[in-house]
Design a protein around this motif. Structure first.
Motif, mmCIF file in Angstrom:
data_model
loop_
_atom_site.group_PDB
_atom_site.id
_atom_site.type_symbol
_atom_site.label_atom_id
_atom_site.label_comp_id
_atom_site.label_asym_id
_atom_site.label_seq_id
_atom_site.Cartn_x
_atom_site.Cartn_y
_atom_site.Cartn_z
ATOM 1 N N LEU A 51 51.913 21.626 27.042
ATOM 2 C CA LEU A 51 53.174 22.321 27.271
ATOM 3 C C LEU A 51 52.968 23.636 28.022
ATOM 4 O O LEU A 51 53.775 23.994 28.885
ATOM 5 C CB LEU A 51 53.896 22.565 25.950
ATOM 6 C CG LEU A 51 54.399 21.302 25.261
ATOM 7 C CD1 LEU A 51 54.964 21.632 23.900
ATOM 8 C CD2 LEU A 51 55.435 20.583 26.120
ATOM 9 N N GLY A 54 52.678 23.012 31.761
ATOM 10 C CA GLY A 54 53.849 22.528 32.478
ATOM 11 C C GLY A 54 54.777 23.633 32.944
ATOM 12 O O GLY A 54 54.956 24.632 32.267
ATOM 13 N N GLU A 55 55.353 23.446 34.118
ATOM 14 C CA GLU A 55 56.365 24.365 34.630
ATOM 15 C C GLU A 55 57.283 23.594 35.574
ATOM 16 O O GLU A 55 56.911 22.569 36.129
ATOM 17 C CB GLU A 55 55.730 25.564 35.326
ATOM 18 C CG GLU A 55 54.801 25.219 36.466
ATOM 19 C CD GLU A 55 54.078 26.426 37.010
ATOM 20 O OE1 GLU A 55 54.745 27.296 37.601
ATOM 21 O OE2 GLU A 55 52.860 26.505 36.849
ATOM 22 N N LEU A 58 59.496 18.587 34.261
ATOM 23 C CA LEU A 58 58.376 17.927 33.588
ATOM 24 C C LEU A 58 58.531 16.421 33.702
ATOM 25 O O LEU A 58 59.526 15.850 33.241
ATOM 26 C CB LEU A 58 58.320 18.351 32.120
ATOM 27 C CG LEU A 58 58.284 19.859 31.853
ATOM 28 C CD1 LEU A 58 58.216 20.126 30.348
ATOM 29 C CD2 LEU A 58 57.133 20.530 32.585
ATOM 30 N N GLY A 60 56.577 12.652 33.196
ATOM 31 C CA GLY A 60 55.473 11.891 32.633
ATOM 32 C C GLY A 60 55.205 10.650 33.467
ATOM 33 O O GLY A 60 56.129 9.998 33.939
ATOM 34 N N TYR A 84 64.452 22.406 40.973
ATOM 35 C CA TYR A 84 63.617 23.063 39.959
ATOM 36 C C TYR A 84 62.617 24.075 40.535
ATOM 37 O O TYR A 84 62.059 24.872 39.786
ATOM 38 C CB TYR A 84 62.828 22.023 39.161
ATOM 39 C CG TYR A 84 63.654 21.166 38.245
ATOM 40 C CD1 TYR A 84 63.840 21.520 36.910
ATOM 41 C CD2 TYR A 84 64.248 19.996 38.691
ATOM 42 C CE1 TYR A 84 64.588 20.737 36.049
ATOM 43 C CE2 TYR A 84 65.013 19.201 37.841
ATOM 44 C CZ TYR A 84 65.172 19.575 36.530
ATOM 45 O OH TYR A 84 65.918 18.787 35.676
ATOM 46 N N THR A 88 55.935 19.312 37.506
ATOM 47 C CA THR A 88 54.662 19.056 36.847
ATOM 48 C C THR A 88 54.627 17.588 36.426
ATOM 49 O O THR A 88 55.550 17.098 35.772
ATOM 50 C CB THR A 88 54.484 19.934 35.592
ATOM 51 O OG1 THR A 88 54.516 21.306 35.981
ATOM 52 C CG2 THR A 88 53.169 19.642 34.893
ATOM 53 N N PHE A 90 52.539 14.728 34.321
ATOM 54 C CA PHE A 90 51.569 14.572 33.234
ATOM 55 C C PHE A 90 50.996 13.168 33.246
ATOM 56 O O PHE A 90 51.744 12.187 33.264
ATOM 57 C CB PHE A 90 52.239 14.809 31.877
ATOM 58 C CG PHE A 90 52.681 16.222 31.664
ATOM 59 C CD1 PHE A 90 51.812 17.165 31.134
ATOM 60 C CD2 PHE A 90 53.966 16.623 31.984
ATOM 61 C CE1 PHE A 90 52.222 18.477 30.932
ATOM 62 C CE2 PHE A 90 54.386 17.928 31.781
ATOM 63 C CZ PHE A 90 53.511 18.858 31.257
ATOM 64 N N LEU A 101 55.201 15.267 23.594
ATOM 65 C CA LEU A 101 55.382 15.638 24.992
ATOM 66 C C LEU A 101 56.458 14.757 25.620
ATOM 67 O O LEU A 101 57.324 15.254 26.340
ATOM 68 C CB LEU A 101 54.066 15.503 25.767
ATOM 69 C CG LEU A 101 54.160 15.722 27.277
ATOM 70 C CD1 LEU A 101 54.592 17.150 27.598
ATOM 71 C CD2 LEU A 101 52.835 15.400 27.948
ATOM 72 N N ARG A 104 59.921 15.921 25.416
ATOM 73 C CA ARG A 104 60.275 17.125 26.175
ATOM 74 C C ARG A 104 60.328 16.904 27.687
ATOM 75 O O ARG A 104 60.622 17.824 28.445
ATOM 76 C CB ARG A 104 59.287 18.233 25.862
ATOM 77 C CG ARG A 104 59.337 18.608 24.384
ATOM 78 C CD ARG A 104 58.329 19.660 24.073
ATOM 79 N NE ARG A 104 58.234 19.845 22.628
ATOM 80 C CZ ARG A 104 57.916 20.975 22.061
ATOM 81 N NH1 ARG A 104 57.675 22.034 22.795
ATOM 82 N NH2 ARG A 104 57.827 21.067 20.759
ATOM 83 N N LEU A 105 60.033 15.690 28.119
ATOM 84 C CA LEU A 105 60.021 15.388 29.550
ATOM 85 C C LEU A 105 61.426 15.307 30.116
ATOM 86 O O LEU A 105 62.366 14.887 29.434
ATOM 87 C CB LEU A 105 59.303 14.056 29.796
ATOM 88 C CG LEU A 105 57.830 13.995 29.432
ATOM 89 C CD1 LEU A 105 57.312 12.574 29.585
ATOM 90 C CD2 LEU A 105 57.016 14.966 30.279
ATOM 91 N N ASP A 106 61.549 15.670 31.379
ATOM 92 C CA ASP A 106 62.816 15.533 32.086
ATOM 93 C C ASP A 106 62.969 14.139 32.683
ATOM 94 O O ASP A 106 64.089 13.683 32.920
ATOM 95 C CB ASP A 106 62.913 16.579 33.207
ATOM 96 C CG ASP A 106 62.894 18.000 32.663
ATOM 97 O OD1 ASP A 106 63.748 18.306 31.803
ATOM 98 O OD2 ASP A 106 62.022 18.783 33.082
#
Length: 143
Positions: A51, A54-55, A58, A60, A84, A88, A90, A101, A104-106
């Protein structure tokens, strides 16, 4: 524009590291790009590292994620970078992304329906990000 690829493991492969570094270097002409190893052998400490790395948006990397052609991925990426300021990506280990995680991903994106080693995913993602940037900027690399 900022792009970041976060690995939840160590690369540990000189050939993968060198090839990824080449694409990251090439991307530097178009955007700030970096690769981060957010690894901890202690799984409880893994999520905070991920986390923190990440910036921006986000995303995955997941086989069940959105599938794109290179052109459509470039259009998607351009829109997200405008919205944005950075994205980032992942890449999880063999067992996938950390469950907390994922929550929390977009968004999630798939590189292929085929299974591949996460280190190979790193090279493929780096190349596709470079390709997308060249498409956005009208560079002939994609042709």
């Amino acid at each position: 524009m900022k792009l970041k690829i976060v690995m939840s493991s160590r690369i540990r492969d000189k050939a993968v590291d060198e090839l990824t570094a080449e694409y990251v270097k090439r991307m530097g002409a178009y955007a700030e790009c970096s690769v981060v190893e957010a690894f901890s052998p202690n799984k409880a400490k893994q999520l905070p590292l991920l986390l923190k790395a990440g910036e921006g948006m986000l995303v995955g990397m997941d086989p069940k994620g959105k599938r794109f052609t290179s052109e459509k991925f470039a259009a998607w990426l351009e829109k997200k970078l405008e919205e944005y300021g950075g994205v980032t990506f992942f890449i999880g280990e063999a067992d996938g992304l950390h469950e907390e995680l994922k929550a929390r991903l977009d968004d999630t994106v798939s590189l292929s329906d085929m299974t591949m080693a996460h280190r190979i995913s790193l090279v493929v993602l780096a190349e596709q990000l470079y390709r997308a940037l060249t498409i956005i900027k009208g560079h002939p690399y994609h042709k």
